[in-house]
Scaffold this motif. Structure first.
Motif, PDB file in Angstrom:
ATOM      1  N   GLY A   1      -9.635  16.924 -27.077  1.00  0.00           N
ATOM      2  CA  GLY A   1      -7.910  17.303 -27.573  1.00  0.00           C
ATOM      3  C   GLY A   1      -7.170  15.951 -28.674  1.00  0.00           C
ATOM      4  N   PRO A   2      -6.121  15.813 -28.349  1.00  0.00           N
ATOM      5  CA  PRO A   2      -5.576  14.647 -29.011  1.00  0.00           C
ATOM      6  C   PRO A   2      -4.907  14.353 -27.736  1.00  0.00           C
ATOM      7  CG  PRO A   2      -3.711  16.590 -29.050  1.00  0.00           C
ATOM      8  CD  PRO A   2      -5.028  17.290 -28.994  1.00  0.00           C
ATOM      9  N   SER A   3      -4.829  13.072 -27.720  1.00  0.00           N
ATOM     10  CA  SER A   3      -4.353  11.811 -26.729  1.00  0.00           C
ATOM     11  C   SER A   3      -2.722  11.256 -27.228  1.00  0.00           C
ATOM     12  CB  SER A   3      -5.940  10.721 -26.057  1.00  0.00           C
ATOM     13  OG  SER A   3      -4.923  10.005 -24.993  1.00  0.00           O
ATOM     14  N   TYR A   4      -2.294  12.069 -26.343  1.00  0.00           N
ATOM     15  CA  TYR A   4      -0.602  11.363 -26.806  1.00  0.00           C
ATOM     16  C   TYR A   4      -0.397   9.994 -26.298  1.00  0.00           C
ATOM     17  CZ  TYR A   4      -0.284  15.965 -28.462  1.00  0.00           C
ATOM     18  OH  TYR A   4      -0.357  17.917 -28.903  1.00  0.00           O
ATOM     19  N   PRO A   5      -0.224   8.852 -26.902  1.00  0.00           N
ATOM     20  CA  PRO A   5       0.923   7.811 -25.591  1.00  0.00           C
ATOM     21  C   PRO A   5       0.950   7.837 -24.621  1.00  0.00           C
ATOM     22  CG  PRO A   5       2.345   7.699 -27.910  1.00  0.00           C
ATOM     23  CD  PRO A   5       1.245   8.965 -28.176  1.00  0.00           C
ATOM     24  N   SER A   6       2.504   9.026 -24.232  1.00  0.00           N
ATOM     25  CA  SER A   6       3.510   9.296 -23.488  1.00  0.00           C
ATOM     26  C   SER A   6       1.746  10.177 -22.440  1.00  0.00           C
ATOM     27  CB  SER A   6       4.799   9.871 -23.519  1.00  0.00           C
ATOM     28  OG  SER A   6       4.960  10.443 -22.391  1.00  0.00           O
ATOM     29  N   LEU A   7       1.808   9.236 -21.242  1.00  0.00           N
ATOM     30  CA  LEU A   7       0.767   9.830 -19.967  1.00  0.00           C
ATOM     31  C   LEU A   7       1.330  11.005 -19.781  1.00  0.00           C
ATOM     32  CD1 LEU A   7      -1.447  10.614 -18.196  1.00  0.00           C
ATOM     33  CD2 LEU A   7       0.109   8.744 -16.740  1.00  0.00           C
ATOM     34  N   ALA A   8       3.347  11.269 -19.777  1.00  0.00           N
ATOM     35  CA  ALA A   8       4.135  12.305 -18.877  1.00  0.00           C
ATOM     36  C   ALA A   8       3.349  12.942 -19.663  1.00  0.00           C
ATOM     37  CB  ALA A   8       5.357  11.611 -18.419  1.00  0.00           C
ATOM     38  N   TYR A   9       3.924  13.159 -21.293  1.00  0.00           N
ATOM     39  CA  TYR A   9       3.886  13.970 -21.707  1.00  0.00           C
ATOM     40  C   TYR A   9       2.890  14.756 -22.346  1.00  0.00           C
ATOM     41  CZ  TYR A   9       4.837  17.139 -26.472  1.00  0.00           C
ATOM     42  OH  TYR A   9       5.006  17.898 -27.510  1.00  0.00           O
ATOM     43  N   ARG A  10       1.690  14.439 -22.523  1.00  0.00           N
ATOM     44  CA  ARG A  10       0.227  14.342 -22.286  1.00  0.00           C
ATOM     45  C   ARG A  10      -0.645  15.926 -20.311  1.00  0.00           C
ATOM     46  NH1 ARG A  10      -2.053   9.844 -22.795  1.00  0.00           N
ATOM     47  NH2 ARG A  10      -3.570   9.315 -20.932  1.00  0.00           N
TER      48      ARG A  10
END
Length: 276
Positions: free
Chosen positions: A179-188
């Motif tokens: 899946g997509p790896s968002y730059p914000s760990l919290a959002y991921r």
């Protein structure tokens, strides 16, 4: 520990949500603009937006709860927090690299931690108008809609993972899509609570402020979130870094995720000993 003023976690959550909205307005004023940026330790980026948001949150939250301790990515650490029962743990902008390049999935991550355990937390994505929130024993929400993470089964799992972890999971026969790896760990992490991802992982070295806000949201949504060396993360210690982390609502994913993360990132000797 010295006792902080007793406040209901729901009251703390209301405070965090209000502060996050105001902080989001400040951050959006800098977003996709001619932004001043620089680097700090370990080549980590920081921007004038990070500092402006941190300044606002420091003033707003500490004025409202002067007896609480404070730990923020952008504030010089004061070990006085270690003697307090309740502490704010703050990341003014989580995903600063994404923020700087104009990615809209950056977040403001806020938590109140009591005796090492998050009791209220917010992960707010202002550019997407998404407010993830939770208070202990009161459930998790996304924009006031109740969150309950689904427990899906393979095939069709969606899991963002670093390449080395992805390779081990694939070699182990796990049937999933990367899946997509968002730059914000919290959002991921909170994408697991919403069911948009089936699992999320983090390399060794995530700090309290990266994960405390998401932690309470995950747990209240029925997601297992663990430090793969020590188990349940504990916050507001002298050492704020964690071993590799895994979040999933699907029990059958825990063992392969744990194994892959330990193989790639290992466990410090003292952590491995403590987990045995």
């Amino acid at each position: 520990m010295a006792s902080a003023v007793s406040t209901d976690p729901q009251d703390d959550l209301k405070l965090l949500k209000s502060a996050a909205v105001h902080a989001g307005i400040i951050a959006l004023g800098f977003f996709r603009s001619d932004l001043k940026t620089w680097t700090k330790s370990h080549s980590s980026p920081v921007s004038e937006a990070d500092i402006a948001v941190d300044t606002f949150l420091t003033q707003a939250l500490r004025a409202a709860r002067p007896a609480y301790g404070w730990l923020s990515e952008e504030t010089l650490d004061n070990t006085d927090r270690l003697s307090l029962d309740r502490v704010f743990i703050i990341d003014p902008i989580d995903g600063t690299r994404g923020f700087i390049r104009g990615d809209d999935s950056w977040t403001i991550s806020l938590a109140v931690v009591e005796n090492g355990v998050p009791v209220a937390g917010v992960v707010y994505a202002p550019a997407r108008d998404e407010m993830y929130a939770a208070a202990i024993n009161d459930g998790a929400t996304l924009n006031n809609r109740i969150l309950k993470a689904p427990r899906r089964t393979s095939p069709g799992w969606l899991i963002p993972a670093p390449m080395a972890v992805h390779t081990l999971l694939s070699e182990g026969g796990l049937d999933y899509e990367r899946g997509p790896s968002y730059p914000s760990l919290a959002y991921r992490l909170v994408q697991v609570a919403s069911g948009d991802l089936d699992a999320a992982v983090a390399r060794r070295g995530a700090q309290d402020w990266d994960i405390a806000g998401a932690d309470i949201i995950l747990r209240e949504a029925g997601v297992t979130f663990e430090d793969v060396c020590l188990g349940t993360p504990i916050y507001n210690r002298a050492e704020t870094r964690h071993a590799a982390l895994a979040a999933t609502a699907s029990p059958s994913l825990l063992s392969p995720l744990r194994s892959a993360l330990r193989s790639v990132y290992g466990c410090p000797d003292q952590l491995q000993h403590a987990s045995e």
